[in-house]
Design a protein around this motif. Structure first.
Motif, PDB file in Angstrom:
ATOM      1  N   LEU A   1       0.840  -1.203   0.000  1.00 41.19           N
ATOM      2  CA  LEU A   1       0.000   0.000   0.000  1.00 41.19           C
ATOM      3  C   LEU A   1       0.872   1.247   0.000  1.00 41.19           C
ATOM      4  O   LEU A   1       0.556   2.246  -0.650  1.00 41.19           O
ATOM      5  CB  LEU A   1      -0.928   0.020   1.221  1.00 41.19           C
ATOM      6  CG  LEU A   1      -1.936  -1.119   1.342  1.00 41.19           C
ATOM      7  CD1 LEU A   1      -2.959  -0.793   2.420  1.00 41.19           C
ATOM      8  CD2 LEU A   1      -2.635  -1.391   0.022  1.00 41.19           C
ATOM      9  N   LYS A   2       1.985   1.160   0.731  1.00 42.01           N
ATOM     10  CA  LYS A   2       2.921   2.296   0.761  1.00 42.01           C
ATOM     11  C   LYS A   2       3.454   2.540  -0.652  1.00 42.01           C
ATOM     12  O   LYS A   2       3.584   3.681  -1.100  1.00 42.01           O
ATOM     13  CB  LYS A   2       4.057   1.968   1.745  1.00 42.01           C
ATOM     14  CG  LYS A   2       5.160   2.987   1.839  1.00 42.01           C
ATOM     15  CD  LYS A   2       4.780   4.122   2.795  1.00 42.01           C
ATOM     16  CE  LYS A   2       5.855   5.174   3.004  1.00 42.01           C
ATOM     17  NZ  LYS A   2       6.467   5.719   1.816  1.00 42.01           N
ATOM     18  N   GLU A   3       3.759   1.461  -1.361  1.00 40.10           N
ATOM     19  CA  GLU A   3       4.292   1.599  -2.713  1.00 40.10           C
ATOM     20  C   GLU A   3       3.241   2.219  -3.628  1.00 40.10           C
ATOM     21  O   GLU A   3       3.554   3.114  -4.427  1.00 40.10           O
ATOM     22  CB  GLU A   3       4.700   0.230  -3.266  1.00 40.10           C
ATOM     23  CG  GLU A   3       5.897   0.308  -4.207  1.00 40.10           C
ATOM     24  CD  GLU A   3       6.161  -0.981  -4.956  1.00 40.10           C
ATOM     25  OE1 GLU A   3       5.996  -2.053  -4.342  1.00 40.10           O
ATOM     26  OE2 GLU A   3       6.521  -0.906  -6.145  1.00 40.10           O
ATOM     27  N   LEU A   4       1.997   1.776  -3.489  1.00 44.33           N
ATOM     28  CA  LEU A   4       0.911   2.359  -4.292  1.00 44.33           C
ATOM     29  C   LEU A   4       0.749   3.843  -3.971  1.00 44.33           C
ATOM     30  O   LEU A   4       0.586   4.682  -4.852  1.00 44.33           O
ATOM     31  CB  LEU A   4      -0.393   1.601  -4.038  1.00 44.33           C
ATOM     32  CG  LEU A   4      -1.632   2.058  -4.807  1.00 44.33           C
ATOM     33  CD1 LEU A   4      -1.397   2.079  -6.308  1.00 44.33           C
ATOM     34  CD2 LEU A   4      -2.832   1.165  -4.479  1.00 44.33           C
ATOM     35  N   ALA A   5       0.817   4.171  -2.690  1.00 37.62           N
ATOM     36  CA  ALA A   5       0.695   5.574  -2.274  1.00 37.62           C
ATOM     37  C   ALA A   5       1.833   6.402  -2.866  1.00 37.62           C
ATOM     38  O   ALA A   5       1.623   7.525  -3.330  1.00 37.62           O
ATOM     39  CB  ALA A   5       0.701   5.683  -0.752  1.00 37.62           C
TER      40      ALA A   5
ATOM     41  N   VAL B   1      -4.108  -7.871  -7.353  1.00 34.28           N
ATOM     42  CA  VAL B   1      -4.552  -6.643  -8.021  1.00 34.28           C
ATOM     43  C   VAL B   1      -3.659  -5.449  -7.702  1.00 34.28           C
ATOM     44  O   VAL B   1      -3.298  -4.676  -8.598  1.00 34.28           O
ATOM     45  CB  VAL B   1      -6.019  -6.319  -7.644  1.00 34.28           C
ATOM     46  CG1 VAL B   1      -6.466  -5.027  -8.311  1.00 34.28           C
ATOM     47  CG2 VAL B   1      -6.940  -7.465  -8.046  1.00 34.28           C
ATOM     48  N   VAL B   2      -3.282  -5.289  -6.437  1.00 28.95           N
ATOM     49  CA  VAL B   2      -2.508  -4.099  -6.068  1.00 28.95           C
ATOM     50  C   VAL B   2      -1.136  -4.052  -6.744  1.00 28.95           C
ATOM     51  O   VAL B   2      -0.772  -3.022  -7.323  1.00 28.95           O
ATOM     52  CB  VAL B   2      -2.396  -3.944  -4.528  1.00 28.95           C
ATOM     53  CG1 VAL B   2      -1.476  -2.780  -4.163  1.00 28.95           C
ATOM     54  CG2 VAL B   2      -3.771  -3.725  -3.912  1.00 28.95           C
ATOM     55  N   PRO B   3      -0.368  -5.151  -6.727  1.00 28.86           N
ATOM     56  CA  PRO B   3       0.917  -5.092  -7.455  1.00 28.86           C
ATOM     57  C   PRO B   3       0.728  -4.800  -8.949  1.00 28.86           C
ATOM     58  O   PRO B   3       1.505  -4.046  -9.537  1.00 28.86           O
ATOM     59  CB  PRO B   3       1.504  -6.490  -7.243  1.00 28.86           C
ATOM     60  CG  PRO B   3       0.903  -6.963  -5.976  1.00 28.86           C
ATOM     61  CD  PRO B   3      -0.486  -6.405  -5.959  1.00 28.86           C
ATOM     62  N   GLN B   4      -0.333  -5.396  -9.549  1.00 31.93           N
ATOM     63  CA  GLN B   4      -0.601  -5.105 -10.965  1.00 31.93           C
ATOM     64  C   GLN B   4      -0.922  -3.630 -11.149  1.00 31.93           C
ATOM     65  O   GLN B   4      -0.478  -3.002 -12.116  1.00 31.93           O
ATOM     66  CB  GLN B   4      -1.796  -5.928 -11.467  1.00 31.93           C
ATOM     67  CG  GLN B   4      -1.477  -7.392 -11.717  1.00 31.93           C
ATOM     68  CD  GLN B   4      -2.725  -8.199 -12.052  1.00 31.93           C
ATOM     69  OE1 GLN B   4      -3.850  -7.761 -11.820  1.00 31.93           O
ATOM     70  NE2 GLN B   4      -2.523  -9.394 -12.579  1.00 31.93           N
ATOM     71  N   LEU B   5      -1.701  -3.103 -10.228  1.00 37.11           N
ATOM     72  CA  LEU B   5      -2.082  -1.689 -10.281  1.00 37.11           C
ATOM     73  C   LEU B   5      -0.851  -0.791 -10.226  1.00 37.11           C
ATOM     74  O   LEU B   5      -0.716   0.169 -10.993  1.00 37.11           O
ATOM     75  CB  LEU B   5      -3.014  -1.396  -9.096  1.00 37.11           C
ATOM     76  CG  LEU B   5      -3.728  -0.069  -8.991  1.00 37.11           C
ATOM     77  CD1 LEU B   5      -4.438   0.272 -10.279  1.00 37.11           C
ATOM     78  CD2 LEU B   5      -4.724  -0.116  -7.838  1.00 37.11           C
TER      79      LEU B   5
ATOM     80  N   GLU C   1      -6.113  -3.014 -14.612  1.00 36.26           N
ATOM     81  CA  GLU C   1      -6.228  -2.125 -15.787  1.00 36.26           C
ATOM     82  C   GLU C   1      -7.493  -1.290 -15.703  1.00 36.26           C
ATOM     83  O   GLU C   1      -7.492  -0.103 -16.035  1.00 36.26           O
ATOM     84  CB  GLU C   1      -6.351  -2.948 -17.073  1.00 36.26           C
ATOM     85  CG  GLU C   1      -5.036  -3.424 -17.648  1.00 36.26           C
ATOM     86  CD  GLU C   1      -5.285  -4.343 -18.844  1.00 36.26           C
ATOM     87  OE1 GLU C   1      -4.683  -5.427 -18.867  1.00 36.26           O
ATOM     88  OE2 GLU C   1      -6.100  -3.970 -19.717  1.00 36.26           O
ATOM     89  N   LYS C   2      -8.564  -1.919 -15.273  1.00 31.71           N
ATOM     90  CA  LYS C   2      -9.851  -1.208 -15.187  1.00 31.71           C
ATOM     91  C   LYS C   2      -9.748  -0.067 -14.171  1.00 31.71           C
ATOM     92  O   LYS C   2     -10.272   1.023 -14.383  1.00 31.71           O
ATOM     93  CB  LYS C   2     -10.980  -2.161 -14.783  1.00 31.71           C
ATOM     94  CG  LYS C   2     -11.332  -3.224 -15.828  1.00 31.71           C
ATOM     95  CD  LYS C   2     -12.635  -3.923 -15.463  1.00 31.71           C
ATOM     96  CE  LYS C   2     -13.155  -4.800 -16.581  1.00 31.71           C
ATOM     97  NZ  LYS C   2     -12.524  -6.135 -16.587  1.00 31.71           N
ATOM     98  N   VAL C   3      -9.068  -0.343 -13.055  1.00 33.24           N
ATOM     99  CA  VAL C   3      -8.903   0.708 -12.035  1.00 33.24           C
ATOM    100  C   VAL C   3      -8.112   1.872 -12.621  1.00 33.24           C
ATOM    101  O   VAL C   3      -8.462   3.037 -12.437  1.00 33.24           O
ATOM    102  CB  VAL C   3      -8.193   0.168 -10.773  1.00 33.24           C
ATOM    103  CG1 VAL C   3      -7.900   1.305  -9.794  1.00 33.24           C
ATOM    104  CG2 VAL C   3      -9.041  -0.892 -10.087  1.00 33.24           C
ATOM    105  N   VAL C   4      -7.053   1.543 -13.358  1.00 31.70           N
ATOM    106  CA  VAL C   4      -6.222   2.597 -13.949  1.00 31.70           C
ATOM    107  C   VAL C   4      -7.045   3.425 -14.932  1.00 31.70           C
ATOM    108  O   VAL C   4      -6.936   4.651 -14.964  1.00 31.70           O
ATOM    109  CB  VAL C   4      -4.972   2.011 -14.635  1.00 31.70           C
ATOM    110  CG1 VAL C   4      -4.195   3.106 -15.348  1.00 31.70           C
ATOM    111  CG2 VAL C   4      -4.067   1.357 -13.604  1.00 31.70           C
TER     112      VAL C   4
END
Lengths: 323, 106
Positions: free
Chosen positions: A221-225, A309-313, B94-97
């Protein structure tokens, strides 16, 4: 007919009026004549900053007693000002200082106070305040029945601060001086270094709950932030489990945030949590439980494994940003 | 009394003369679990019942009668409409992005 005076007890942080102060001034100027009380040492342009956001007048006492001794000197000065000028309403932020002061004043003036106010209007010679209840699923409308100045403690992010230039008009008031007021002394001020934007000011908040399953997992989450330039928050479940500090807690017994985008990741959406983030502009949810209540409040939801999902995001965002 | 008082920026070290009232925030202390001995001892500990009159107060000063605040109405808060929801089939991120790009966040 005289315009009602709506006063704001101004507070400063890092050399500037707090956002809460400016929010309250904006609302005060809409409801009546906005005036501010500014006590304690502050930069030279502090009064000007308040005037810029709607304060027609600033009552000022710069004495160090307000910084060095908590609550009692300020309560003494404010009570005196109320008695002299009789404003219709006095607004306080939901800050530690604001709450301490209101507790003291409401007892001293025997007038009561309404806390956690989301909105208010003047009505029938009194005030009508709207307060979120039961995790913000209900609103209760309250008033104060005693005559005199109405004390309200305002929820953070209730109003949008706007520029509203007024001519600077400062009235110096005599500082509290009685020895009996020096009962609670400030000995040291410790600033805990914070990385990244503060939760309350962040435009993007990434929040994690029970679904994160552990302390180390908050690193994603820190990385996403970091890639989004946001701040990390948490639900009470994650704090109680000891994965993250209490300072990160969002909800009824934690912080209230109103970012542009709130990511609720592995958070079920209990009403207590919702009350701290429900007014976010957009809510994005990632949760493996399709029945999680949080989906009813989300603008965009993914039912899936957050650890996938988060790492992909993060990767997708890095690509888009060319990182 | 020496206190660590939480602030927005961290905390203050504060000293207060007594008597004083201190309000304690959540999460400060890990409560102890009562021992069996403690539970048994609790049964015989004194419980002082006082009436409003015992405290030198009048009924009009306490409870609803004495309240300075009055609730005049309770209503359901406006509901927030739920948006789209997708099952992740590998394209969830991808959808979120795409959603974020629409908001000009990415």
């Amino acid at each position: 007919m005289a315009v009602d005076k709506i006063w704001v007890f101004a507070e400063s942080a890092e050399g500037k009026p707090t956002t809460a102060t400016l929010e309250m001034l904006t609302k005060a100027a809409e409801v009546g004549k906005a005036e501010a009380i500014l006590l304690g040492p502050a930069p030279d342009d502090a009064a000007q900053m308040l005037a810029k956001h709607g304060a027609s007048k600033v009552y000022r006492a710069a004495d160090a007693i307000y910084r060095d001794y908590l609550t009692l000197p300020a309560a003494d000065t404010v009570a005196g000002l109320i008695e002299k000028h009789k404003p219709a309403v006095l607004l306080f932020a939901s800050s530690y200082t604001g709450r301490d002061l209101v507790a003291n004043l409401s007892a001293r003036l025997d007038c009561g106070a309404i806390t956690d106010v989301g909105d208010f209007q003047l009505k029938d010679g009194s005030v009508e305040a709207t307060i979120p209840a039961l995790g913000a699923s209900y609103q209760n409308i309250s008033t104060l029945v005693r005559p005199g100045t109405k004390l309200l403690v305002v929820r953070p992010k209730s109003f949008e601060p706007k520029l509203n230039e007024q001519p600077v008009n400062v009235e110096e008031v005599s500082a509290a001086a009685a020895e009996g007021l020096r009962k609670v002394q400030m000995k040291d001020r410790v600033v805990v270094k914070r990385e990244g934007p503060s939760l309350e000011g962040a435009k993007i908040v990434i929040s994690g709950g029970r679904g994160l399953k552990g302390e180390e997992q908050f690193a994603i989450l820190k990385e996403l932030a970091d890639v989004l330039g946001g701040a990390v928050g948490a639900s009470r479940a994650a704090v109680d489990a000891g994965w993250v500090p209490y300072a990160m807690q969002i909800g009824q017994t934690g912080k209230t945030v109103k970012p542009d985008v709130y990511f609720a990741i592995g958070i079920s959406g209990a009403v207590q949590h919702l009350s701290g983030m429900k007014t976010s502009k957009y809510i994005v949810t990632i949760n493996k439980d399709p029945e999680a209540p949080i989906f009813q409040y989300s603008d965009f939801g993914i039912v899936g494994d957050l650890f996938k999902v988060v790492p992909q995001l993060i990767e997708e965002i890095k690509k888009r940003k060319g990182l | 009394m020496k206190i660590q008082r939480q602030t927005e920026a961290g905390y203050d070290i504060v000293e207060a003369s007594l008597p004083a009232v201190a309000s304690v925030t959540a999460g400060v202390v890990e409560p102890r679990y009562p021992s069996f001995k403690g539970i048994m001892a609790a049964k015989s500990k004194p419980v002082d019942q006082v009436t409003v009159a015992d405290l030198g107060l009048d009924a009009s000063q306490v409870g609803w009668a004495g309240a300075r605040q009055e609730i005049t109405n309770v209503a359901q808060a406006p509901a927030r409409q739920a948006g789209e929801k997708f099952e992740d089939d590998g394209t969830g991120a991808e959808k979120v992005v795409a959603f974020l790009e629409n908001l000009k966040v990415v």
